[in-house]
Design a protein around this motif. Structure first.
Motif, PDB file in Angstrom:
ATOM      1  N   ARG A 191      43.413  35.005  50.260  1.00 33.45           N
ATOM      2  CA  ARG A 191      44.675  34.305  49.964  1.00 33.45           C
ATOM      3  C   ARG A 191      44.400  32.986  49.223  1.00 33.45           C
ATOM      4  O   ARG A 191      45.124  32.602  48.315  1.00 33.45           O
ATOM      5  CB  ARG A 191      45.339  34.039  51.322  1.00 33.45           C
ATOM      6  N   ILE A 192      43.336  32.309  49.615  1.00 32.72           N
ATOM      7  CA  ILE A 192      42.977  31.029  48.976  1.00 32.72           C
ATOM      8  C   ILE A 192      42.409  31.303  47.581  1.00 32.72           C
ATOM      9  O   ILE A 192      42.773  30.647  46.597  1.00 32.72           O
ATOM     10  CB  ILE A 192      41.911  30.281  49.824  1.00 32.72           C
ATOM     11  N   ILE A 193      41.532  32.293  47.511  1.00 29.60           N
ATOM     12  CA  ILE A 193      40.902  32.643  46.227  1.00 29.60           C
ATOM     13  C   ILE A 193      41.977  33.051  45.216  1.00 29.60           C
ATOM     14  O   ILE A 193      41.914  32.708  44.034  1.00 29.60           O
ATOM     15  CB  ILE A 193      39.859  33.764  46.466  1.00 29.60           C
ATOM     16  N   GLN A 194      42.987  33.779  45.694  1.00 21.81           N
ATOM     17  CA  GLN A 194      44.093  34.169  44.803  1.00 21.81           C
ATOM     18  C   GLN A 194      44.885  32.944  44.344  1.00 21.81           C
ATOM     19  O   GLN A 194      45.321  32.870  43.205  1.00 21.81           O
ATOM     20  CB  GLN A 194      45.007  35.163  45.516  1.00 21.81           C
ATOM     21  N   ARG A 195      45.050  31.994  45.245  1.00 26.09           N
ATOM     22  CA  ARG A 195      45.775  30.765  44.876  1.00 26.09           C
ATOM     23  C   ARG A 195      45.027  30.024  43.765  1.00 26.09           C
ATOM     24  O   ARG A 195      45.631  29.304  42.978  1.00 26.09           O
ATOM     25  CB  ARG A 195      45.903  29.893  46.128  1.00 26.09           C
ATOM     26  N   TRP A 196      43.722  30.190  43.728  1.00 29.62           N
ATOM     27  CA  TRP A 196      42.929  29.558  42.665  1.00 29.62           C
ATOM     28  C   TRP A 196      42.980  30.373  41.359  1.00 29.62           C
ATOM     29  O   TRP A 196      42.363  29.996  40.360  1.00 29.62           O
ATOM     30  CB  TRP A 196      41.458  29.436  43.089  1.00 29.62           C
ATOM     31  N   GLY A 197      43.647  31.525  41.402  1.00 30.98           N
ATOM     32  CA  GLY A 197      43.762  32.355  40.195  1.00 30.98           C
ATOM     33  C   GLY A 197      42.510  33.153  39.888  1.00 30.98           C
ATOM     34  O   GLY A 197      42.296  33.564  38.745  1.00 30.98           O
ATOM     35  N   LEU A 198      41.686  33.419  40.908  1.00 29.31           N
ATOM     36  CA  LEU A 198      40.399  34.077  40.647  1.00 29.31           C
ATOM     37  C   LEU A 198      40.373  35.546  41.056  1.00 29.31           C
ATOM     38  O   LEU A 198      39.316  36.173  41.018  1.00 29.31           O
ATOM     39  CB  LEU A 198      39.274  33.333  41.390  1.00 29.31           C
ATOM     40  N   ASP A 210      41.382  38.474  39.756  1.00 29.56           N
ATOM     41  CA  ASP A 210      40.928  39.508  38.813  1.00 29.56           C
ATOM     42  C   ASP A 210      39.419  39.442  38.604  1.00 29.56           C
ATOM     43  O   ASP A 210      38.724  40.458  38.608  1.00 29.56           O
ATOM     44  CB  ASP A 210      41.642  39.359  37.462  1.00 29.56           C
ATOM     45  N   LYS A 211      38.913  38.227  38.433  1.00 25.69           N
ATOM     46  CA  LYS A 211      37.472  38.074  38.170  1.00 25.69           C
ATOM     47  C   LYS A 211      36.641  38.532  39.363  1.00 25.69           C
ATOM     48  O   LYS A 211      35.594  39.154  39.201  1.00 25.69           O
ATOM     49  CB  LYS A 211      37.150  36.597  37.912  1.00 25.69           C
ATOM     50  N   ILE A 212      37.088  38.199  40.558  1.00 24.27           N
ATOM     51  CA  ILE A 212      36.288  38.545  41.737  1.00 24.27           C
ATOM     52  C   ILE A 212      36.458  40.019  42.084  1.00 24.27           C
ATOM     53  O   ILE A 212      35.495  40.709  42.422  1.00 24.27           O
ATOM     54  CB  ILE A 212      36.661  37.625  42.926  1.00 24.27           C
ATOM     55  N   TRP A 213      37.676  40.518  41.964  1.00 28.50           N
ATOM     56  CA  TRP A 213      37.942  41.911  42.342  1.00 28.50           C
ATOM     57  C   TRP A 213      37.079  42.873  41.531  1.00 28.50           C
ATOM     58  O   TRP A 213      36.568  43.865  42.048  1.00 28.50           O
ATOM     59  CB  TRP A 213      39.434  42.218  42.156  1.00 28.50           C
ATOM     60  N   GLU A 214      36.878  42.577  40.256  1.00 25.01           N
ATOM     61  CA  GLU A 214      36.111  43.527  39.435  1.00 25.01           C
ATOM     62  C   GLU A 214      34.636  43.580  39.847  1.00 25.01           C
ATOM     63  O   GLU A 214      33.918  44.512  39.506  1.00 25.01           O
ATOM     64  CB  GLU A 214      36.262  43.215  37.944  1.00 25.01           C
ATOM     65  N   LEU A 215      34.182  42.595  40.612  1.00 26.70           N
ATOM     66  CA  LEU A 215      32.789  42.603  41.078  1.00 26.70           C
ATOM     67  C   LEU A 215      32.624  43.366  42.392  1.00 26.70           C
ATOM     68  O   LEU A 215      31.511  43.595  42.844  1.00 26.70           O
ATOM     69  CB  LEU A 215      32.323  41.158  41.328  1.00 26.70           C
ATOM     70  N   CYS A 216      33.750  43.721  43.002  1.00 32.57           N
ATOM     71  CA  CYS A 216      33.713  44.125  44.417  1.00 32.57           C
ATOM     72  C   CYS A 216      33.702  45.629  44.655  1.00 32.57           C
ATOM     73  O   CYS A 216      33.992  46.418  43.771  1.00 32.57           O
ATOM     74  CB  CYS A 216      34.922  43.533  45.135  1.00 32.57           C
ATOM     75  N   ARG A 217      33.380  45.959  45.896  1.00 33.84           N
ATOM     76  CA  ARG A 217      33.484  47.330  46.384  1.00 33.84           C
ATOM     77  C   ARG A 217      34.967  47.665  46.534  1.00 33.84           C
ATOM     78  O   ARG A 217      35.715  46.893  47.133  1.00 33.84           O
ATOM     79  CB  ARG A 217      32.798  47.352  47.752  1.00 33.84           C
ATOM     80  N   HIS A 218      35.388  48.819  45.973  1.00 35.19           N
ATOM     81  CA  HIS A 218      36.793  49.226  46.086  1.00 35.19           C
ATOM     82  C   HIS A 218      36.862  50.476  46.951  1.00 35.19           C
ATOM     83  O   HIS A 218      36.648  51.583  46.456  1.00 35.19           O
ATOM     84  CB  HIS A 218      37.375  49.534  44.700  1.00 35.19           C
ATOM     85  N   VAL A 219      37.114  50.310  48.210  1.00 32.21           N
ATOM     86  CA  VAL A 219      37.201  51.473  49.104  1.00 32.21           C
ATOM     87  C   VAL A 219      38.448  51.350  49.959  1.00 32.21           C
ATOM     88  O   VAL A 219      38.948  50.249  50.182  1.00 32.21           O
ATOM     89  CB  VAL A 219      35.964  51.584  50.034  1.00 32.21           C
TER      90      VAL A 219
END
Ligand SMILES: Cc1cc2nc3c(=O)[nH]c(=O)nc-3n(C[C@H](O)[C@H](O)[C@H](O)COP(=O)(O)OP(=O)(O)OC[C@H]3O[C@@H](n4cnc5c(N)ncnc54)[C@H](O)[C@@H]3O)c2cc1C
Length: 443
Positions: A70-77, A79-88
């Motif tokens: 929730r905090i990371i999203q508030r910083w607008g990050l 999209d950048k972080i999600w593309e690095l992550c595991r999507h399960v």
């Protein structure tokens, strides 16, 4: 107040240096950088001192729950972080013989926020770049050697070694985000708080699955079928988690086992593959096959500290946050998230109390954070104990990793704005007392 002049509130970025509060943050991990980011956004001036000479690839998988997302999203990050992550969307859990004992759904977003599981160094880089984009002064190669406060309790400082020289730097507040081996801890407590062995250690690895032939081996291609996967096995006081990220290309695994070790200054060592494989002797063959694919691994001893009696110095001008204050077991999946929450709440408390009431801000911050951190910490022990004491017939939701609403739906920033005044009033009226754990949360 019209929105154009609003300088305070959830998500509001205050004018630079508008509070007049100066802060030195020691340590540029997730805790230190997040604290610096939020302090900057709340109008404080901040410098980060980091010991290592520059950003470097260290660590492997780290998790951030939706409470931090929730905090990371508030910083607008996002999209950048999600593309690095595991999507399960689920964890497929087996017993050591390979029978599925639970498929736990892991829907995201959860309570309006995303969670993130990815490579620590890659996500750290994104957060670092955001900090720099805000104009935060992050200085690498600065090793803090000593902490102090002036006699009047009106300033704090550090003695810091950089470029072969030792200099003093002072500020209204020093935030020690210097990790589990914190030097500041002794300054705060007045004694050396010795870490203890948890009795467990993990072998862990992160590697490119294609280079290691994970996709061409029928025993390991379950991780690389064009999408990410998250599998686990539990048995005999051991649990093993294997997952893939980036469309099945990158593999990480972590295997937690009983381990008696003496706590020394170092608790991260190169792991030996024959020792790793011995842990899963007699297990379903996919386990050994997956482990053996790693070109190298780390043997990471899990150390714990009993909860510290306080996180703040006598004059309340030096504070501990993140792992320096409260290290977490990996099974809590909350170490990074709680470090982020620490910084968010501290920045709000300082903004609301103002420069003239800085000790009050810090005392209220500790009060707001202390029990929540402890409850989050205990999740790690709970998961480990349930998995490691699992009986052959155990199946179903009793094996789930908890995703409680109190933890994940929580918005640390909103909550800090809501509760700060009543917590501060209580301290003003009744004085500051160190936090006390109720018996059910005591170690
Ligand atoms: C190298 C490394 C690898 C990690 N890998 C993983 C992982 O794979 N998975 C996982 O779940 N967690 C990992 N962690 C822990 C995880 O990052 C933390 O639990 C969590 O993010 C909380 O972060 P923190 O900022 O409180 O502490 P940390 O991330 O430990 O950051 C502390 C920072 O302070 C700096 N520092 C320490 N002493 C000084 C000093 N005297 N002067 C200046 N700077 C100082 C350190 O260099 C470090 O950058 C790792 C931590 C580190 C440091």
């Amino acid at each position: 107040m019209s929105s154009s002049t609003q300088v305070s509130g959830t998500g509001v970025v205050a004018p630079p240096d508008s509070t007049g509060i100066s802060i030195i943050v020691v340590g540029g991990g997730f805790g230190g950088l997040s604290c610096a980011i939020e302090c900057k956004r709340k109008g404080h001036s901040v410098v980060v001192l980091e010991r290592v000479p520059g950003l470097h690839i260290q660590g492997d998988v780290i998790s951030f729950g939706p409470n931090a997302g929730r905090i990371i999203q508030r910083w607008g990050l996002h999209d950048k972080i999600w593309e690095l992550c595991r999507h399960v969307d689920k964890l497929v859990l087996h017993n050591y013989l390979g029978e599925i004992v639970r498929e736990q759904p892991l829907p995201l977003p959860l309570w309006g926020a995303w969670g993130y599981d990815g490579h620590r160094a890659e996500m750290h880089q994104v957060i670092y770049e955001y900090a720099v984009s805000l104009g935060i002064d992050v200085r690498f190669g600065y090793t803090v050697q000593e902490y102090y406060e002036d006699d009047a309790g009106s300033k704090a400082g550090v003695r810091v070694e950089a470029k072969g020289e030792v200099v003093s730097m002072e500020a209204d507040l020093v935030v020690a985000a210097d990790g589990v081996k914190s030097k500041a801890r002794k300054y705060i407590l007045g004694y050396d708080d010795k870490p203890r062995s948890s009795g467990y250690a993990v072998y862990r690895a992160w590697f490119n699955g294609q280079e290691q032939g994970v996709d061409t081996d029928p025993l390991t291609d379950y991780l690389t079928k064009g999408e990410d996967a998250f599998f686990g096995w539990i048995g005999r006081d051991v649990h093993f988690l294997a997952s893939s990220a980036k469309g099945g290309k990158e593999i990480s695994w972590v295997i937690t086992r009983k381990n008696d070790f003496e706590v020394t200054d170092n608790w991260s060592f190169p792991g030996k593959m024959e020792d790793v494989l011995a842990v899963v002797d007699g297990w379903e063959p996919r386990c050994a096959a997956t482990l053996a694919k790693a070109p190298s691994c780390i043997d990471w001893k899990l150390i714990i500290h009993d909860p510290l009696p306080t996180w703040i110095s006598k004059s309340a001008r030096v504070v501990l946050i993140g792992d320096a204050a409260h290290p977490f077991l990996p099974t809590s999946m909350q170490g990074g998230s709680q470090a982020i929450e620490d910084g968010v709440v501290l920045a709000v408390a300082l903004q609301l109390a103002g420069k003239d009431n800085l000790p009050l801000a810090v005392q209220a911050w500790e009060k707001i954070r202390y029990l929540r951190v402890r409850e989050s910490q205990l999740i790690g022990e709970d998961v480990r104990n349930r998995w490691h004491r699992c009986q052959p017939g155990d199946r179903g939701p009793m094996l789930d990793v908890p995703r409680p609403e109190w933890l994940f739906a929580f918005d640390a920033e909103v909550n800090a704005y809501e509760v700060f005044e009543s917590v501060a009033r209580d301290i003003r009226e009744n004085g500051y007392n160190r936090p006390v754990l109720p018996p059910e949360l005591a170690p």
